[in-house]
Design an enzyme around this catalytic site. Sequence first.
Site: not given
Ligand code: NAD
Length: 415
Positions: A100
């Site tokens: 990561k």
């Molecule tokens: P993203 O950047 O598309 O979205 C993140 C969202 O979280 C946004 O809506 C943002 O406003 C919100 N956010 C940020 N800080 C916040 C807070 N303090 N309180 C409430 N909301 C908050 O990111 P994503 O790709 O959707 O990833 C989200 C989570 O899922 C992360 O933990 C990431 O590690 C995990 N994840 C993502 C993927 C992927 O394929 N994108 C895969 C596995 C896990």
Amino acid sequence: MYETVMNQFNNTADMIDLNPNIRKILGITNNEIIVHFPVKMDNGKVEVFTGYRVQHNNALGPYKGGLRYHDTVDIDAAKALAMWMTWKTSLAGLPFGGAKGGIQIDPRNYSDSELERITRRFTYALGENIGPEHDIPAPDVNTNPQTMAWIVDTYMSTISSSERSHNQHVVTGKPVGAGGLEGRDRATGFGVYLSIKLLLETEQQDLKDKRFIVQGFGNVGYWASHFLSQDGAKLIAVQDAHATVYNEDGIDTEALAQHCEPRKGSIKGFDGATEIDADEFFGLDCDIVIPAALGNQITAENAFKIKASIVAEGANGPTDKEGEKILLQNGVKIIPDIFCNSGGVIGSYFEWLQNRNGELWQLDEVMAKIQKKLTENFHKIHNEVNKREVDWRTAAFILAISRVETAYKQRGIFP
Ligand code: NAD
């Protein structure tokens, strides 16, 4: 988060009596790379950025894991998230290890052209620390297919010309036109939805009229809501970094998505719901809570407020040790992150294979493959839950760590 993941690892290692030598290896990260690199800003001044890439373990295959652009990115966060990736890829039965990384920035403070230069210089600074058969990044918080396209272009432009044609799989989560996989965009959210549906089926229930709330309305939060709503569940509240909105009659997922413009968008100001205080979010009356934003969101401070019977961890590490204890005491079922959000890395594996073999797959084939793999994995964990009479996270960790242990036992330690 590092404390949380080490606690999960140590508990499981004790429980399965993990070989002490292998425990030493898996308890640390293989490589921790920190790079400082200069980037010219739009105003002509130069800023120096710090980027991280932590490679936890590659016993099962090349390192794999996302790149995050957020002001909480640091070496400990990257170490924790890299370790979770090792368990996630192992549990998913993929030929990958765990890594990561990211940059400690708030991307909203930079223009698109600045973000492009930051990404390209970061890629250049990482150099041979990433590679299609060595370490394969993917999108994470605040990074997206465009970010991956800049990385692949920079990587291909800086390697020898004879290697350029067959190295697209240096990153996954690319736009479809730049070697990406149909369906990778929705793979993680689909997995979150499917894991909830499968869990409900074990209790002879379905999604119809189930009320759910989602923290984070980015890639994972949106797609999970999309599939759950399609299956008759009702989205009643959403929280993002800027606002919390609530509508007890149900929020129109697609209208909310339209309201959020890409990257800089927020749910704030959405007229199909009422804005409420952020502290009210986790205590709302619902059946399913989906944290899909950052780590350490469900803690001793708020876990006792949760009325839902299922917490589906779309985010990585959203529940800390104390929060988890309270949820389990209250009979809440936690679908653990290393399974719940593994649709993303499974999709990434198919993208990697597609590029590696020079193939092009259709959306329906991809979704069927992801569904099959997730369903098989779900049943493996369910069997372990029943066999050992443990919670879902413990069962998932046992399977994940045992697979890596077997690889070490069979291969031995060089020299
Ligand atoms: P993203 O950047 O598309 O979205 C993140 C969202 O979280 C946004 O809506 C943002 O406003 C919100 N956010 C940020 N800080 C916040 C807070 N303090 N309180 C409430 N909301 C908050 O990111 P994503 O790709 O959707 O990833 C989200 C989570 O899922 C992360 O933990 C990431 O590690 C995990 N994840 C993502 C993927 C992927 O394929 N994108 C895969 C596995 C896990």
